[in-house]
Design a protein around this motif. Structure first.
Motif, PDB file in Angstrom:
ATOM      1  N   TYR A 196       2.772   1.821  -3.449  1.00  0.00           N
ATOM      2  CA  TYR A 196       1.959   2.286  -4.585  1.00  0.00           C
ATOM      3  C   TYR A 196       0.934   3.347  -4.163  1.00  0.00           C
ATOM      4  CZ  TYR A 196       3.979  -1.686  -7.021  1.00  0.00           C
ATOM      5  OH  TYR A 196       4.864  -2.570  -7.600  1.00  0.00           O
ATOM      6  N   LYS A 197       1.249   4.050  -3.095  1.00  0.00           N
ATOM      7  CA  LYS A 197       0.313   5.021  -2.522  1.00  0.00           C
ATOM      8  C   LYS A 197      -0.107   6.101  -3.514  1.00  0.00           C
ATOM      9  CE  LYS A 197      -0.316   7.745   1.692  1.00  0.00           C
ATOM     10  NZ  LYS A 197       0.336   8.169   2.976  1.00  0.00           N
ATOM     11  N   HIS A 198       0.821   6.560  -4.315  1.00  0.00           N
ATOM     12  CA  HIS A 198       0.530   7.663  -5.235  1.00  0.00           C
ATOM     13  C   HIS A 198       0.628   7.233  -6.694  1.00  0.00           C
ATOM     14  CE1 HIS A 198       0.565  10.324  -1.802  1.00  0.00           C
ATOM     15  NE2 HIS A 198       1.778   9.916  -1.468  1.00  0.00           N
ATOM     16  N   SER A 199       0.273   5.987  -6.971  1.00  0.00           N
ATOM     17  CA  SER A 199       0.365   5.472  -8.338  1.00  0.00           C
ATOM     18  C   SER A 199      -0.989   4.975  -8.815  1.00  0.00           C
ATOM     19  CB  SER A 199       1.375   4.322  -8.404  1.00  0.00           C
ATOM     20  OG  SER A 199       0.833   3.167  -7.790  1.00  0.00           O
ATOM     21  N   ASN A 200      -1.061   4.624 -10.100  1.00  0.00           N
ATOM     22  CA  ASN A 200      -2.295   4.093 -10.679  1.00  0.00           C
ATOM     23  C   ASN A 200      -2.248   2.577 -10.857  1.00  0.00           C
ATOM     24  OD1 ASN A 200      -3.562   6.643 -10.974  1.00  0.00           O
ATOM     25  ND2 ASN A 200      -2.342   7.036 -12.825  1.00  0.00           N
TER      26      ASN A 200
ATOM     27  N   SER B   4       0.834  -1.209   0.000  1.00  0.00           N
ATOM     28  CA  SER B   4       0.000   0.000   0.000  1.00  0.00           C
ATOM     29  C   SER B   4       0.866   1.254   0.000  1.00  0.00           C
ATOM     30  CB  SER B   4      -0.916   0.014   1.226  1.00  0.00           C
ATOM     31  OG  SER B   4      -1.915  -0.975   1.126  1.00  0.00           O
ATOM     32  N   ASN B   5       1.916   1.249   0.808  1.00  0.00           N
ATOM     33  CA  ASN B   5       2.814   2.407   0.873  1.00  0.00           C
ATOM     34  C   ASN B   5       3.611   2.571  -0.410  1.00  0.00           C
ATOM     35  OD1 ASN B   5       2.047   3.118   3.478  1.00  0.00           O
ATOM     36  ND2 ASN B   5       3.592   1.797   4.432  1.00  0.00           N
TER      37      ASN B   5
ATOM     38  N   ARG C 281      -8.760   1.925  -2.028  1.00  0.00           N
ATOM     39  CA  ARG C 281      -7.633   1.856  -2.963  1.00  0.00           C
ATOM     40  C   ARG C 281      -7.494   0.475  -3.584  1.00  0.00           C
ATOM     41  NH1 ARG C 281      -4.321   1.327  -6.234  1.00  0.00           N
ATOM     42  NH2 ARG C 281      -2.185   2.112  -6.372  1.00  0.00           N
TER      43      ARG C 281
END
Length: 386
Positions: free
Chosen positions: A112-116, A109-110, A155
């Motif tokens: 890919y926190k700011h990815s698609n 989760s961390n 998410r």
């Protein structure tokens, strides 16, 4: 080419029920045009990337019998998997987690926190306190409960193995239900009844723990008359004589009473176990249909039995009522007591050879129609679309 990575602590590629599901899932992704790699915990690959049936995989299990090293590797498997993911597979389009520690969920989760990138959880169980000696204080119980109640957020996307889990996760995130799946076409099918012309063969195959009511199954056989027991064979695979007494709480008196018909094999390889299933007239499974674990999970051993052409004797737990029809592809017990088992066994024993043959054909047909991985491309496509 798009990439899909599967992280699992199961014995991939074919060492346990979870691994078989993960391989079927990998084949779905492969058919959808993805290059698939499985990061697992099966037989050691000496850190090498190997190919199994068109799917690349690596195991993080050490190639040693040293108990200290093995324990160290098991304790650090989450770190090792996510390090490999970050180093070599971070650009994967789909990252699927199946049967991994909560630490792995947090790390992924961390990462890919700011990815698609698409994050998927394959949810296959939700324990009940009754399964554990320490109940809700059990670490295994706490870990699974934390995943199901706290770590899966909007998410994520979820593959739910049952309607129970589907209903739970669909309130949180995008969810698709996919039951037990396997490559049914590659499972050997026996359309005939058992090799024994005089005795009907019944088998229990599995690791019962506290979820399969093997004690009730065995006591159901004990309730049969001596005359009936003389004409049947009952195979127990996956548990030893002493484990039946210590873990399953079967009395030595009961086992002694059944010594003329019961065969206790202990642990066998998956191939050996499936061979016994295939050569049986019926398999048996019993679970408490009222408990959460029974509602949430889906018994792989039922699907393996159907695929082998062997009708199961069971009660309705999980979603089994959606697929099993009493007297057509199975024999359904009215509950999970030993008397319910006895009544179901008597029905099976009274069935004619012709009736048994029809049930075998119907059992296999059910597996091909409902549990082959090729039937679930649409669900996976819907899950991964934007």
């Amino acid at each position: 080419m798009a990439k899909a990575i599967i992280l699992t602590e199961n014995n991939y590629p074919c060492g346990d029920a979870g691994a078989i599901r993960q391989h079927a899932t990998a084949k779905i992704f492969k058919e959808l045009g993805y290059a698939v790699t499985v990061l697992g915990y099966g037989k050691s690959t000496n850190n090498k990337l190997l190919d199994f049936d068109g799917v690349y995989y690596v195991s993080f299990r050490p190639n040693t019998d040293n108990k200290i090293i093995r324990a160290l590797f098991r304790a650090t498997v989450s770190w090792r998997m996510t390090r490999a993911l970050k180093k070599s597979y971070r650009d994967a389009d789909v990252i699927l987690l199946a049967d991994v520690h909560p630490k792995t969920f947090n790390k992924v989760s961390n990462l890919y926190k700011h990815s698609n990138n698409i994050l998927i959880h394959d949810s296959v169980e939700w324990f009940s306190p009754e399964q554990f000696k320490n109940g809700e204080k059990s670490l295994s119980y706490k870990n699974r409960d934390r995943i199901n109640t706290a770590l899966i957020t909007k998410r994520w996307r979820v593959i739910a193995i049952s309607t129970f889990l589907e209903e739970h996760f669909s309130k949180i995130c995008k969810t698709e239900r996919i039951p037990v799946i396997m490559d049914v076409s590659n499972i050997e099918y026996n359309p005939k009844t058992s090799a024994s012309n005089s005795k009907k063969v019944f088998s229990y195959v599995g690791s019962p723990g506290k979820k399969d009511y093997l004690k009730n199954i065995i006591e159901g056989f004990e309730l049969l008359s001596v005359e009936i027991r003389e004409n049947i064979i009952f195979n127990v695979v996956g548990v030893s004589y002493q484990q039946l007494i210590d873990t399953c709480e079967v009395s030595s008196k009961t086992l002694n009473e059944l010594k003329g018909c019961i065969n206790i094999f202990g642990r066998l390889s998956h191939d050996e176990a499936i061979k016994i299933v295939r050569e049986s007239d019926y398999t048996l499974l019993l679970r408490d249909e009222t408990l959460r674990y029974s509602k949430a999970g889906f018994p792989t051993k039922i699907v393996e039995s159907l695929a082998s052409g062997t009708p199961p004797i069971c009660n309705f737990s999980s979603d089994l009522s959606m697929y099993l029809v009493d007297g057509k592809n199975s024999i359904i017990a009215n509950g999970h007591s030993s008397h319910d088992v006895k009544n179901a066994l008597e029905r099976a024993i009274e069935s004619t050879r012709d009736e048994s043959l029809k049930m075998r054909i119907n059992a296999r047909h059910t597996a091909e129609k409902c549990f082959d991985y090729t039937k679930y491309f649409a669900q996976m496509l819907n899950l991964i679309k934007p």
